[in-house]
Design a protein around this motif. Sequence first.
Motif, PDB file in Angstrom:
ATOM      1  N   LYS A  14       0.816  -1.211   0.000  1.00  0.00           N
ATOM      2  CA  LYS A  14       0.000   0.000   0.000  1.00  0.00           C
ATOM      3  C   LYS A  14       0.852   1.264   0.000  1.00  0.00           C
ATOM      4  O   LYS A  14       0.435   2.307  -0.534  1.00  0.00           O
ATOM      5  N   ALA A  15       2.051   1.179   0.596  1.00  0.00           N
ATOM      6  CA  ALA A  15       2.952   2.339   0.637  1.00  0.00           C
ATOM      7  C   ALA A  15       3.792   2.452  -0.630  1.00  0.00           C
ATOM      8  O   ALA A  15       4.420   3.490  -0.858  1.00  0.00           O
ATOM      9  N   GLY A  16       3.822   1.389  -1.437  1.00  0.00           N
ATOM     10  CA  GLY A  16       4.603   1.415  -2.677  1.00  0.00           C
ATOM     11  C   GLY A  16       6.099   1.377  -2.442  1.00  0.00           C
ATOM     12  O   GLY A  16       6.866   2.034  -3.158  1.00  0.00           O
ATOM     13  N   ILE A  17       6.534   0.599  -1.425  1.00  0.00           N
ATOM     14  CA  ILE A  17       7.965   0.501  -1.131  1.00  0.00           C
ATOM     15  C   ILE A  17       8.410  -0.956  -1.178  1.00  0.00           C
ATOM     16  O   ILE A  17       7.593  -1.874  -1.110  1.00  0.00           O
ATOM     17  N   ASP A  18       9.709  -1.141  -1.316  1.00  0.00           N
ATOM     18  CA  ASP A  18      10.290  -2.484  -1.398  1.00  0.00           C
ATOM     19  C   ASP A  18      11.202  -2.690  -0.199  1.00  0.00           C
ATOM     20  O   ASP A  18      12.260  -2.062  -0.092  1.00  0.00           O
ATOM     21  N   LEU A  19      10.779  -3.569   0.739  1.00  0.00           N
ATOM     22  CA  LEU A  19      11.570  -3.866   1.922  1.00  0.00           C
ATOM     23  C   LEU A  19      12.084  -5.296   1.844  1.00  0.00           C
ATOM     24  O   LEU A  19      11.389  -6.189   1.347  1.00  0.00           O
ATOM     25  N   ASN A  20      13.283  -5.526   2.342  1.00  0.00           N
ATOM     26  CA  ASN A  20      13.850  -6.873   2.359  1.00  0.00           C
ATOM     27  C   ASN A  20      13.508  -7.556   3.677  1.00  0.00           C
ATOM     28  O   ASN A  20      13.866  -7.063   4.753  1.00  0.00           O
ATOM     29  N   HIS A  21      12.840  -8.689   3.587  1.00  0.00           N
ATOM     30  CA  HIS A  21      12.406  -9.413   4.777  1.00  0.00           C
ATOM     31  C   HIS A  21      13.449 -10.429   5.212  1.00  0.00           C
ATOM     32  O   HIS A  21      13.942 -11.206   4.403  1.00  0.00           O
ATOM     33  N   ILE A  22      13.775 -10.430   6.520  1.00  0.00           N
ATOM     34  CA  ILE A  22      14.677 -11.420   7.099  1.00  0.00           C
ATOM     35  C   ILE A  22      13.921 -12.138   8.216  1.00  0.00           C
ATOM     36  O   ILE A  22      13.603 -11.543   9.243  1.00  0.00           O
ATOM     37  N   PRO A  23      13.586 -13.409   8.011  1.00  0.00           N
ATOM     38  CA  PRO A  23      12.819 -14.141   9.032  1.00  0.00           C
ATOM     39  C   PRO A  23      13.716 -14.701  10.131  1.00  0.00           C
ATOM     40  O   PRO A  23      14.835 -15.139   9.868  1.00  0.00           O
ATOM     41  N   TYR A  24      13.200 -14.691  11.362  1.00  0.00           N
ATOM     42  CA  TYR A  24      13.891 -15.298  12.500  1.00  0.00           C
ATOM     43  C   TYR A  24      12.964 -16.339  13.128  1.00  0.00           C
ATOM     44  O   TYR A  24      11.781 -16.409  12.814  1.00  0.00           O
ATOM     45  N   LYS A  25      13.514 -17.159  14.013  1.00  0.00           N
ATOM     46  CA  LYS A  25      12.745 -18.272  14.580  1.00  0.00           C
ATOM     47  C   LYS A  25      11.814 -17.867  15.711  1.00  0.00           C
ATOM     48  O   LYS A  25      10.958 -18.632  16.115  1.00  0.00           O
ATOM     49  N   GLY A  26      11.992 -16.667  16.230  1.00  0.00           N
ATOM     50  CA  GLY A  26      11.140 -16.238  17.324  1.00  0.00           C
ATOM     51  C   GLY A  26      11.536 -14.855  17.791  1.00  0.00           C
ATOM     52  O   GLY A  26      12.495 -14.247  17.296  1.00  0.00           O
ATOM     53  N   SER A  27      10.799 -14.343  18.782  1.00  0.00           N
ATOM     54  CA  SER A  27      11.024 -12.971  19.221  1.00  0.00           C
ATOM     55  C   SER A  27      12.372 -12.787  19.907  1.00  0.00           C
ATOM     56  O   SER A  27      12.996 -11.731  19.780  1.00  0.00           O
ATOM     57  N   ALA A  28      12.851 -13.796  20.633  1.00  0.00           N
ATOM     58  CA  ALA A  28      14.136 -13.664  21.317  1.00  0.00           C
ATOM     59  C   ALA A  28      15.264 -13.484  20.298  1.00  0.00           C
ATOM     60  O   ALA A  28      16.127 -12.601  20.454  1.00  0.00           O
ATOM     61  N   GLU A  29      15.255 -14.297  19.250  1.00  0.00           N
ATOM     62  CA  GLU A  29      16.280 -14.199  18.207  1.00  0.00           C
ATOM     63  C   GLU A  29      16.148 -12.885  17.437  1.00  0.00           C
ATOM     64  O   GLU A  29      17.149 -12.253  17.061  1.00  0.00           O
ATOM     65  N   LEU A  30      14.912 -12.460  17.218  1.00  0.00           N
ATOM     66  CA  LEU A  30      14.662 -11.201  16.517  1.00  0.00           C
ATOM     67  C   LEU A  30      15.207 -10.017  17.306  1.00  0.00           C
ATOM     68  O   LEU A  30      15.841  -9.111  16.749  1.00  0.00           O
ATOM     69  N   MET A  31      14.990 -10.017  18.613  1.00  0.00           N
ATOM     70  CA  MET A  31      15.476  -8.922  19.443  1.00  0.00           C
ATOM     71  C   MET A  31      17.002  -8.871  19.464  1.00  0.00           C
ATOM     72  O   MET A  31      17.605  -7.794  19.441  1.00  0.00           O
ATOM     73  N   GLN A  32      17.628 -10.027  19.490  1.00  0.00           N
ATOM     74  CA  GLN A  32      19.096 -10.072  19.444  1.00  0.00           C
ATOM     75  C   GLN A  32      19.609  -9.456  18.143  1.00  0.00           C
ATOM     76  O   GLN A  32      20.626  -8.761  18.136  1.00  0.00           O
ATOM     77  N   ALA A  33      18.903  -9.699  17.055  1.00  0.00           N
ATOM     78  CA  ALA A  33      19.336  -9.195  15.752  1.00  0.00           C
ATOM     79  C   ALA A  33      19.265  -7.671  15.681  1.00  0.00           C
ATOM     80  O   ALA A  33      20.201  -7.019  15.210  1.00  0.00           O
ATOM     81  N   ILE A  34      18.166  -7.087  16.166  1.00  0.00           N
ATOM     82  CA  ILE A  34      18.048  -5.637  16.058  1.00  0.00           C
ATOM     83  C   ILE A  34      18.933  -4.922  17.083  1.00  0.00           C
ATOM     84  O   ILE A  34      19.517  -3.880  16.793  1.00  0.00           O
ATOM     85  N   LEU A  35      19.078  -5.492  18.269  1.00  0.00           N
ATOM     86  CA  LEU A  35      19.960  -4.881  19.266  1.00  0.00           C
ATOM     87  C   LEU A  35      21.417  -5.016  18.874  1.00  0.00           C
ATOM     88  O   LEU A  35      22.248  -4.182  19.247  1.00  0.00           O
ATOM     89  N   GLY A  36      21.738  -6.056  18.107  1.00  0.00           N
ATOM     90  CA  GLY A  36      23.102  -6.248  17.640  1.00  0.00           C
ATOM     91  C   GLY A  36      23.423  -5.471  16.378  1.00  0.00           C
ATOM     92  O   GLY A  36      24.549  -5.541  15.867  1.00  0.00           O
ATOM     93  N   GLY A  37      22.434  -4.744  15.852  1.00  0.00           N
ATOM     94  CA  GLY A  37      22.668  -3.935  14.660  1.00  0.00           C
ATOM     95  C   GLY A  37      22.648  -4.701  13.348  1.00  0.00           C
ATOM     96  O   GLY A  37      23.055  -4.172  12.314  1.00  0.00           O
ATOM     97  N   HIS A  38      22.158  -5.932  13.363  1.00  0.00           N
ATOM     98  CA  HIS A  38      22.115  -6.726  12.132  1.00  0.00           C
ATOM     99  C   HIS A  38      20.970  -6.280  11.223  1.00  0.00           C
ATOM    100  O   HIS A  38      21.009  -6.499  10.007  1.00  0.00           O
ATOM    101  N   ILE A  39      19.927  -5.684  11.802  1.00  0.00           N
ATOM    102  CA  ILE A  39      18.822  -5.113  11.039  1.00  0.00           C
ATOM    103  C   ILE A  39      18.478  -3.758  11.648  1.00  0.00           C
ATOM    104  O   ILE A  39      18.760  -3.503  12.824  1.00  0.00           O
ATOM    105  N   ARG A  40      17.895  -2.894  10.847  1.00  0.00           N
ATOM    106  CA  ARG A  40      17.519  -1.570  11.341  1.00  0.00           C
ATOM    107  C   ARG A  40      16.067  -1.485  11.771  1.00  0.00           C
ATOM    108  O   ARG A  40      15.688  -0.604  12.547  1.00  0.00           O
ATOM    109  N   VAL A  41      15.246  -2.381  11.226  1.00  0.00           N
ATOM    110  CA  VAL A  41      13.813  -2.320  11.482  1.00  0.00           C
ATOM    111  C   VAL A  41      13.311  -3.713  11.818  1.00  0.00           C
ATOM    112  O   VAL A  41      13.812  -4.715  11.290  1.00  0.00           O
TER     113      VAL A  41
END
Length: 340
Positions: free
Chosen positions: A192-219
């Motif tokens: 709906k926004a007309g943008i292209d984002l790259n999706h990186i899937p993780y196995k759960g919220s704990a792993e996801l939080m480690q990724a963003i706090l570690g700077g591996h993803i910005r969003v």
Amino acid sequence: MKTDISPIEQTPDPQRRQTLQGMAGILAGMAAPALMSSSVWAQSAFPNKPITLIAPWPPGGSSDAVMRAFAESASRALGVSVVVDNRPGAGGTLGATAMVNARPDGYMLTQLPLGVYRLPHMQKMAFDPVKDLTHIACLTGYTFGLVATMDAPFKTLKEMVAYAKANPGKVEYGSTGTGTTPHLAIEEFSQKAGIDLNHIPYKGSAELMQAILGGHIRVMSGTTEFAPLVKEGKLRLLATLGRNRTKAFPDIPTVKESGWDTITESPFGIGGPKGMDPAVVRILHDAFKKTLEDPKVLETLDRFFQPVIYMGTEEYTRYGARTFEAERATIERLGLAKKS
């Protein structure tokens, strides 16, 4: 000579009558269990051993914490241990998959996240969420949000959209897995926004939080496991995805308020295999409903900004069938339906 003999049948014997009545009572008592309905028998016998509750996420995340709070409280209500069994992966559907071959005796249960109704439309799954599951009770639901690192080159959702348009394909975001609600919510928003984002899937919220706090993803797109870190100023909440703003972050707009008509809400509860005895379902329903009165459970829900969303067995069953069809329409609209 004729002799008169009175038959004993014609001479009532009080002692003999009492003996026969006593024997009849004993025999009736012995036969009673066989005559009892399965529901009454289940009520008197269930539960008499530990119950397994599958949390289809890794340990350490918000979902795990909430499920453990429910399990601990339900243990006290049922009088037996409710043991959490973490089975992460497959978009949170491994619990539902386990129900297919589980005995319908009430000793194997699972959380039913929204992906249970969605993923069967995207890929071949071992279960049908309507035919293969018993919906016991809905308890709560997730609050979803789009979060960025503090050093990201945007501070609002509108700024992120502008940045993504100026830098196509360069904004990466993480979620708790392909096909999960946090993933598809952002895919719909991106369209709906007309943008292209790259999706990186993780196995759960704990792993996801480690990724963003570690700077591996910005969003990241996730549930309110991010809330404490937003409160601490370590992450920035760009928008929430519900119908209304959250009580925890009243100053943060929803995605819809920001200009894109996307609303994502996700109730979840407890389910079991198909064919469960209604009496057992009632015992489990009542125990888990009682957890919603437990201060420790409510404290855990508040910590992760999850509201109480209660539905009884019949209502939750209707919700499951309705949501399964609604998710079919969403998947087809996004072009993600499995190939027939």
